[in-house]
Design an enzyme around this catalytic site. Structure first.
Site, short mmCIF file in Angstrom:
data_model
loop_
_atom_site.label_atom_id
_atom_site.label_comp_id
_atom_site.label_asym_id
_atom_site.label_seq_id
_atom_site.Cartn_x
_atom_site.Cartn_y
_atom_site.Cartn_z
N MET A 1 0.82 -1.21 0.00
CA MET A 1 0.00 0.00 0.00
C MET A 1 0.86 1.27 0.00
O MET A 1 2.07 1.21 0.21
CB MET A 1 -0.92 0.01 1.21
CG MET A 1 -1.94 -1.13 1.22
SD MET A 1 -2.98 -1.13 2.68
CE MET A 1 -3.94 0.38 2.44
N HIS A 2 0.21 2.39 -0.25
CA HIS A 2 0.73 3.74 -0.04
C HIS A 2 1.75 4.23 -1.06
O HIS A 2 2.05 5.43 -1.09
CB HIS A 2 1.36 3.89 1.35
CG HIS A 2 0.58 3.32 2.48
ND1 HIS A 2 -0.71 3.69 2.76
CD2 HIS A 2 0.91 2.38 3.41
CE1 HIS A 2 -1.13 3.04 3.82
NE2 HIS A 2 -0.17 2.23 4.23
N ASP B 1 -2.56 -5.01 0.29
CA ASP B 1 -2.02 -6.32 0.68
C ASP B 1 -2.67 -6.88 1.95
O ASP B 1 -2.96 -8.08 2.02
CB ASP B 1 -0.50 -6.27 0.81
CG ASP B 1 0.00 -5.14 1.70
OD1 ASP B 1 -0.83 -4.39 2.25
OD2 ASP B 1 1.23 -5.00 1.83
#
Length: 494
Positions: free
Chosen positions: A82-83, A237
């Site tokens: 992520m991110h 995830d």
């Protein structure tokens, strides 16, 4: 058959499941991380795409050896780290290496975001350097020529989607980790985007994780001998990993022991506790949310100590630690090797061994590392509990769950049963495949697709050991962080 692809930090994994949910083939391809400056963490999106194609071709070859044809695949799902900020120009060219979830360069930008009125009410989260929005503020300040050319911002797995389908799309669970999503309403916040210097045009379309976002391109379908199958939105995830082990209903919870350590608990409504750096995100399934505590270094701490202590491998270190056992007066390890999120939100936090003596051995360091990660995870679990979401039983997934010794220690520290289930080590890719199944077969239900895999082991906590950790080790662990935090901040400011 359904294909799930998980873009991790250290590798891309692919898994093929059949209509019953049985895993029929798996494959992985390694990835490298670049650290060009202290606290920087980057990857080349082109390397993601190259590795994804290799993993897909490997899993198709493995399936072929079992007599499975690529034309039997009915859908593809995606999950990923992520991110990460993947920035593209108008021609979909990558403008610079992607800035990853564990990058810590933009703490000043986080302070700016925290000053925006109504920020926490919209996002339900603190601003942390790992999140996507502060990365874009950093680019606007430090790489303005790059920022001016940005036409699209994609999360890592959604760059793979662009390559597979040509579509700009994401899912609500991954989008929730950007700080641009109104988490309660599950839609982009125009206000947050404009504050970052972006518009809705720069964002991919947001879908629920089990929705179809596009179809495999004809060129790739021909190359791989597949049909033009639907590609599901998928999930970040952790959300996909939860789907993979059936963590989809209210008060179900899991603990993921990967590079990072994550405690994930499902809610049937929106909850938030930003004051303790608890992440409040959408789940990958409609009508569900989740609270999540994150420690940036979990199983990676084991690699660190194994290398520092001269062990040839983590497996050797674990065996040695188990044989020696843990001393009641052993050293304490702070696991903040890359800063920390929950509950401290401290980018300058550092790791430490304290309480070393002349007779301290490397097995003492090994056991201290296992314990220190466990105490950090306990901090996060208690922060989620304080938000009003308590789970009595926790499913454990990730590479760290392979160690029965460590899993039992974690059960003793946390004081709750830890359940291991089949398929836990491919959870995110398996979850992506399950979301593909839900997307490709409209009549499929959670009961059909997302049942919890069979239990392989349950670690019951030793109550006397739990009392020892609670009364002696946890207070010492917390006090050491508080005492050293000022030192970290001073050093980080130099």
């Amino acid at each position: 058959m359904y294909l799930g692809i998980d873009l991790g930090t250290s590798a891309i994994k692919a898994v093929l499941i059949d209509a019953t949910g049985k895993v029929r083939a798996t494959a992985s391809h390694a990835l490298a991380v670049s650290n060009p400056q202290p606290r920087w963490s980057e990857q080349d999106p082109h390397a993601w795409w190259t590795a994804a194609q290799a993993a897909i071709e490997q899993v198709l070859a493995g399936a072929g050896r079992e007599g499975i044809s690529p034309r039997q695949i009915a859908g593809i799902g995606l999950s990923g780290q992520m991110h990460g900020a993947t920035v593209l120009d108008k021609a979909d060219r990558v403008l610079r290496p992607a800035i990853l979830w564990n990058d810590g360069r933009c703490d000043a930008q986080c302070r700016e975001i925290e000053s925006w009125p109504g920020f926490q009410e919209i996002t339900g989260n603190l601003a942390m350097p790992g999140f996507t929005a502060p990365k874009l503020l950093w680019l606007r300040e430090h790489e303005p020529a790059v920022f001016e050319r940005i036409a699209k911002v994609l999360l890592p797995k959604d760059y793979l989607r662009l390559g597979l389908t040509g579509e700009y799309a994401t899912d609500v669970s991954d989008a929730a980790g950007t700080l641009w999503l109104n988490v309660a309403e599950r839609r982009w916040s125009k206000r947050m985007l404009e504050a970052t210097g972006l518009s809705l045009d720069a964002m991919p379309t947001v879908y629920e994780g089990n929705a179809v976002t596009g179809y495999l391109s004809q060129a790739l379908a021909d190359r791989w001998g597949m049909q033009r199958v639907p590609v599901a939105a998928g999930g970040g995830d952790n959300a996909a990993g939860a789907v993979g082990v059936g963590i989809v209903r209210h008060k179900q919870a899991m603990l993921s022991l990967g590079t990072s350590g994550v405690y994930f608990a499902v809610s049937d409504g929106y909850l938030a506790r930003p004051e303790q750096a608890v992440h409040s995100f959408c789940h990958a399934l409609p009508g569900t949310w989740h609270l999540m505590s994150v420690m940036l270094s979990a199983a990676s701490c084991l690699d660190f100590t194994a290398g520092l202590s001269g062990y040839g491998s983590v497996a050797t270190m674990l065996a040695d630690a188990e044989q020696a056992g843990m001393r009641h007066d052993g050293p304490v390890f702070l696991p903040y090797l890359s800063g920390e999120r929950t509950p401290h939100n401290d980018v300058h936090a550092c790791g430490a061994f304290t309480g070393l003596r002349a007779d301290t051995s490397r097995t003492d360091l090994a056991n201290a590392t296992l314990e220190g990660v466990g105490l950090g995870l306990l901090d996060g679990i208690e922060a989620v509990d304080a938000a009003g979401l308590h789970a009595d039983d926790i499913t454990v997934i990730g590479g760290g769950s392979r160690s029965a010794y460590w899993t039992q220690m974690l059960a003793d520290i946390i004081g709750r049963p830890l359940t291991l289930r089949a398929g836990g080590e491919v959870g995110a890719a398996l979850g992506a495949a399950r979301l593909a199944h839900l997307a490709a077969e409209p009549g499929a239900t959670l009961a059909d697709v997302c049942e919890m895999p069979e239990v392989t082991a349950v670690c019951q906590p030793n109550l006397s050991r739990h009392a020892y950790y609670r009364e002696h080790r946890q207070p010492k662990f917390r006090a050491l962080y508080s005492q050293l935090a000022g030192v970290y901040r001073v050093e980080g400011a130099v």
